[in-house]
Scaffold this motif. Structure first.
Motif: not given
Length: 283
Positions: A154-170, A183-190
């Motif tokens: 987990p210390s090497k986590f740099k990229k997190i993909v968050f997949a969604s339709n982004f149509k609803e309040d979440e 937590l991971f100090d990672a880049d987020l990809y929506f």
């Protein structure tokens, strides 16, 4: 204090999940790891001549089970000894009963911040036979679940993909995604996956992601549109293309007949993705 529940059966997959958790616990302060091991009691059904029935353990199974219980107690003691002097709190509980039911009860009893589970993953006919407990926990857990397929640092986590339709309040998902990023100090990809059956313009998708980012105050986010034949394959393919370290997504936790009809994108991704997957059931 961050509490992590780790279902553990001493398999290679479970060890991958536990190692992932302990390595993460070494990185941050105030982690409590609660390990639960479940031994299933062997029973057979015996139908009487008068039509009555009773459930009794077979004698051979009883002997085997007693031996297994003694071995498991030794393994649990060794596990506690291994982690007794670490910076994090570590505890192991041994339960008897059905694995899925016992893990579900542990989630309710312990109220963890996250569950970390190992998973083999599979395809074809094996998919029906392997990993059902992990899939059911993903579908029903009241907290986030991280599934781990292989040895993962987990210390090497740099990229997190968050997949969604982004149509609803979440709101809850957004809050937890911020926590993951921190937590991971990672880049987020929506990412929005565009499919032939559910097509929309890139402009509309990007606009919706932008509104989500603005509403919840995200920073350092990359917005992506990915075209694929299905949502689940698109999520997995996009994560592979950018060499992501973690896939994150919501599941609506459908059960019963509705689940048989619609299936679950999150469960399919959990089952087929090679990298860790973070899921949260939303209503």
């Amino acid at each position: 204090m961050i509490k992590v529940l780790v279902p553990y059966d001493f398999s290679e997959q479970a060890l991958n999940a536990l190692n992932f958790t302990t390595e993460l616990a070494e990185k941050i302060e105030g982690v409590h790891i609660e390990v639960v091991n479940v031994l299933e009691v062997p029973y057979v059904s015996s139908i009487g001549t008068m039509g009555g029935g009773e459930i009794m353990p077979e004698m051979e199974n009883q002997v085997f089970f007693i031996q297994l219980m003694e071995k498991r107690k030794e393994q649990v003691a060794d596990l506690k000894e291994k982690y007794k002097d670490k910076k994090f709190k570590f505890n192991v509980k041994l339960k008897l009963g059905n694995a899925f039911k016992s893990i579900t009860e542990s989630i309710l009893e312990e109220n963890p911040d996250v569950v970390v589970m190992g998973s083999k993953g599979s395809s074809g006919i094996e998919e029906v036979l392997i990993g059902s407990n992990t899939e059911k926990i993903v579908r029903t857990a009241t907290c986030p679940v991280i599934t781990v397929k292989s040895a993962t640092d987990p210390s090497k986590f740099k990229k997190i993909v968050f997949a969604s339709n982004f149509k609803e309040d979440e709101d809850e998902i957004a809050r937890r995604m911020k926590n993951l990023q921190y937590l991971f100090d990672a880049d987020l990809y929506f990412v929005v996956v565009n499919t032939p059956a559910n097509f929309e313009t890139t402009r509309d998708s990007i606009k919706r992601i932008g509104m989500f980012v603005k509403k919840y105050g995200f920073e350092g986010v990359k917005a992506e549109i990915y075209n694929s034949l299905s949502e689940e394959s698109g999520i997995i393919e996009f994560a592979e293309d950018i060499d992501a370290d973690l896939i994150a997504m919501a599941t609506h936790g459908r059960t019963g007949f509705l689940h048989l009809i619609t299936g679950s994108i999150a469960e399919d991704v959990v089952n087929h993705a090679k990298r860790p997957v973070w899921t949260l059931k939303v209503i």
